[in-house]
Design a protein around this motif. Structure first.
Motif, mmCIF file in Angstrom:
data_model
loop_
_atom_site.group_PDB
_atom_site.id
_atom_site.type_symbol
_atom_site.label_atom_id
_atom_site.label_comp_id
_atom_site.label_asym_id
_atom_site.label_seq_id
_atom_site.Cartn_x
_atom_site.Cartn_y
_atom_site.Cartn_z
ATOM 1 N N ARG A 287 0.841 -1.195 0.000
ATOM 2 C CA ARG A 287 0.000 0.000 0.000
ATOM 3 C C ARG A 287 0.877 1.247 0.000
ATOM 4 O O ARG A 287 1.919 1.290 0.667
ATOM 5 C CB ARG A 287 -0.919 0.014 1.234
ATOM 6 N N VAL A 288 0.438 2.246 -0.735
ATOM 7 C CA VAL A 288 1.045 3.577 -0.662
ATOM 8 C C VAL A 288 0.274 4.345 0.399
ATOM 9 O O VAL A 288 -0.878 4.716 0.198
ATOM 10 C CB VAL A 288 0.986 4.305 -2.023
ATOM 11 N N GLU A 289 0.912 4.577 1.546
ATOM 12 C CA GLU A 289 0.198 5.120 2.695
ATOM 13 C C GLU A 289 0.460 6.602 2.944
ATOM 14 O O GLU A 289 -0.173 7.211 3.808
ATOM 15 C CB GLU A 289 0.559 4.315 3.947
ATOM 16 N N GLY A 290 1.394 7.195 2.239
ATOM 17 C CA GLY A 290 1.686 8.619 2.424
ATOM 18 C C GLY A 290 2.575 9.114 1.309
ATOM 19 O O GLY A 290 3.146 8.332 0.536
ATOM 20 N N ARG B 172 -1.168 2.836 -11.061
ATOM 21 C CA ARG B 172 -0.462 3.785 -11.925
ATOM 22 C C ARG B 172 -0.642 5.193 -11.365
ATOM 23 O O ARG B 172 -1.761 5.623 -11.086
ATOM 24 C CB ARG B 172 -0.963 3.721 -13.365
ATOM 25 N N VAL B 173 0.481 5.905 -11.191
ATOM 26 C CA VAL B 173 0.475 7.306 -10.766
ATOM 27 C C VAL B 173 1.075 8.133 -11.899
ATOM 28 O O VAL B 173 2.157 7.806 -12.406
ATOM 29 C CB VAL B 173 1.292 7.502 -9.471
ATOM 30 N N SER C 258 3.736 -2.352 -9.084
ATOM 31 C CA SER C 258 3.157 -3.693 -9.202
ATOM 32 C C SER C 258 2.538 -4.139 -7.887
ATOM 33 O O SER C 258 3.130 -3.938 -6.816
ATOM 34 C CB SER C 258 4.245 -4.695 -9.621
ATOM 35 N N ASN C 259 1.357 -4.756 -8.005
ATOM 36 C CA ASN C 259 0.669 -5.339 -6.846
ATOM 37 C C ASN C 259 0.592 -4.333 -5.693
ATOM 38 O O ASN C 259 1.036 -4.597 -4.574
ATOM 39 C CB ASN C 259 1.386 -6.611 -6.389
ATOM 40 N N ALA C 260 0.041 -3.159 -5.981
ATOM 41 C CA ALA C 260 -0.017 -2.093 -4.970
ATOM 42 C C ALA C 260 -1.341 -1.356 -5.072
ATOM 43 O O ALA C 260 -2.000 -1.343 -6.116
ATOM 44 C CB ALA C 260 1.137 -1.121 -5.165
ATOM 45 N N PRO D 123 -6.181 2.413 -10.516
ATOM 46 C CA PRO D 123 -5.768 0.999 -10.557
ATOM 47 C C PRO D 123 -5.451 0.590 -11.991
ATOM 48 O O PRO D 123 -5.965 1.172 -12.967
ATOM 49 C CB PRO D 123 -6.999 0.257 -10.029
ATOM 50 N N ARG D 124 -4.604 -0.437 -12.115
ATOM 51 C CA ARG D 124 -4.206 -0.895 -13.450
ATOM 52 C C ARG D 124 -4.003 -2.410 -13.422
ATOM 53 O O ARG D 124 -3.386 -2.931 -12.498
ATOM 54 C CB ARG D 124 -2.910 -0.180 -13.861
ATOM 55 N N ASN D 125 -4.511 -3.089 -14.414
ATOM 56 C CA ASN D 125 -4.367 -4.546 -14.543
ATOM 57 C C ASN D 125 -4.851 -5.290 -13.296
ATOM 58 O O ASN D 125 -4.254 -6.278 -12.873
ATOM 59 C CB ASN D 125 -2.906 -4.933 -14.827
ATOM 60 N N GLY D 126 -5.882 -4.770 -12.665
ATOM 61 C CA GLY D 126 -6.457 -5.460 -11.523
ATOM 62 C C GLY D 126 -5.776 -5.140 -10.208
ATOM 63 O O GLY D 126 -6.355 -4.488 -9.339
#
Length: 451
Positions: free
Chosen positions: A29-32, A102-103, A70-72, A95-98
């Motif tokens: 997870r990107v938390e900050g 992507r940012v 990936s996977n995030a 979200p990308r590819n499930g």
């Protein structure tokens, strides 16, 4: 009973397997997020729950930077980031590819991207760092040959480059009360800059003027671009226990000098650099043996000068602070490895010591330290001024040293009394010494300008 236990074990195994599978599916997870704008680059930092795979690439028409994780998943609010002072116009994400994220950074102009990951430290966990490098507007390119104050005879100033350690995502050491080294040393560096710029015959420059990070090699590169006569890096030490305390001064060790000489000879782009500060011997066109001899001579002279100015600074610090060691220490710090510029590193104290942390957090104590460093620099250059400077001209013509006197505070002295005796206002005396208030201590040395 046995069957019941086996059923319970099977159930726990299923729950564990499900949890692991869910964790793998959930990913990181990107938390900050934080943004640190600097003059020559902007740093975007994403706080993540662990190491992750990522890819970045640039797009033109319009300018964009894409960051694929990936996977995030995104748990941070990127809309509230302060983008002023950066090349970023807007940040988008989806979200990308499930399972991927992507940012996209919408940019004002093209930049050169660079990314890497950082391990957890005292303040932050795992981080993905993306640097947006402004190659066209780099401060390193604009810093060549700065204007210096000159007297009527056209003599140049002594140029002192002051380096506040750490910055931005790198907080440096953190004291027991949470005081951050990067904040303390920047404030102290700015105080020292102001003191130096007040002195006739001196110009001070900072490697960083705000809360952002400058690479270690870029700090010495800036000093060379500014044609520095002296490089002073300011830090606040730390130790795993709270007992150690005291200020220190470091110069480059001979082992560090040897490794740096080898590095310079190995990198062909260094051959065009001048050795000798503001202008000396070029390595361009020299064979390795001659270039090595010239580098050794320059490095030896630089270390000797560093030890000289370091000893002078340490002697002045001894009057206002406890010293950790009685002499100038030597170490292979990267910021000291300039073969043509005398360089010292000042550890202002141990921020891990509760009392020194408290002292370093005050303007009053930092001003005393900055004043002592300034006095040490003045003493050194008054005795050994660089050729072509106003100080060298004054020494040659017997005109130096008459504009400032020094006085050591005695018991019962007050700043108002000293100001009255020397026909100067208290405010002027405070400004001249970088004091924030009119308190003085027995044994403290203050500088008094001629009336």
């Amino acid at each position: 009973m046995f069957k019941g236990k086996r059923s319970l074990i099977n159930l726990l195994a299923l729950v564990t397997a499900w949890a692991l599978a869910w964790g793998a599916a959930a990913g990181d997870r990107v938390e900050g997020a934080r943004i640190w704008p600097a003059p020559d680059h902007t740093r975007l930092v994403l706080d993540v729950t662990g190491p992750l795979q990522h890819n970045i690439f640039s797009l033109s028409g319009p300018s964009r930077l894409v960051i694929d994780l990936s996977n995030a998943s995104l748990k941070a609010d990127l809309d509230n980031l302060e983008l002023s002072g950066s090349p970023i116009k807007r940040i988008r994400s989806a979200p990308r590819n499930g399972n991927d994220l992507r940012v996209v950074l919408d940019l004002k102009s093209d930049i050169k991207p660079r990314s890497f990951q950082l391990e957890p430290n005292q303040q932050y966990g795992h981080r993905l760092v993306v640097d947006l490098i402004d190659e066209s507007g780099s401060r390193l390119e604009r810093a060549t040959r700065p204007t210096v104050t000159q007297d009527s005879a056209g003599k140049r100033d002594v140029i002192v480059v002051i380096d506040a350690g750490h910055g931005g995502e790198d907080p440096g050491a953190i004291g027991p009360r949470g005081t951050r080294e990067k904040d303390v040393v920047l404030k102290m560096a700015k105080t020292l800059e102001a003191l130096i710029n007040k002195q006739p015959g001196y110009t001070a420059k900072l490697t960083r003027t705000g809360d952002y990070y400058v690479g270690l090699r870029n700090r010495t590169l800036l000093a060379r671009k500014y044609n520095a006569d002296l490089f002073v890096s300011i830090h606040a030490d730390a130790f795993r226990t709270p007992q150690p305390k005291g200020a220190s001064v470091f110069a480059l060790s001979q082992r560090g000098a040897t490794s740096e000489t080898a590095r310079w000879l190995a990198q062909s782009e260094n051959r065009s650099d001048l050795i000798g500060g503001t202008g000396g011997v070029s390595l361009e066109g020299r064979d390795d043996m001659l270039a090595g001899v010239l580098l050794d001579l320059s490095m030896t002279a630089s270390i000797n000068a560093s030890l000289g100015v370091g000893s002078s600074v340490l002697g002045k610090l001894d009057r206002v602070a406890k010293l950790h060691k009685p002499g100038v220490e030597q170490a292979a710090f990267v910021v000291l490895k300039s073969p043509d510029i005398p360089s010292i590193l000042v550890e202002a104290g141990f921020i891990s010591n509760p009392q020194e942390e408290k002292n370093l957090a005050t303007d009053w104590y930092r001003s005393r330290l900055a004043g002592a460093i300034m006095e040490g620099i003045e003493d050194y250059f008054r005795k050994t001024p660089p050729p072509g400077t106003l100080l060298a001209w004054q020494k040659q013509n017997g005109k130096g040293g008459n504009d400032v006197s020094q006085y050591r505070i005695q018991r019962g002295d007050t700043l108002s009394q000293l100001a009255k005796e020397n026909q100067i206002s208290v405010n002027e005396l405070m400004r001249f010494n970088g004091l924030r208030d009119d308190r003085v201590m027995v044994g403290q040395t203050i500088r008094i300008p001629a009336s």
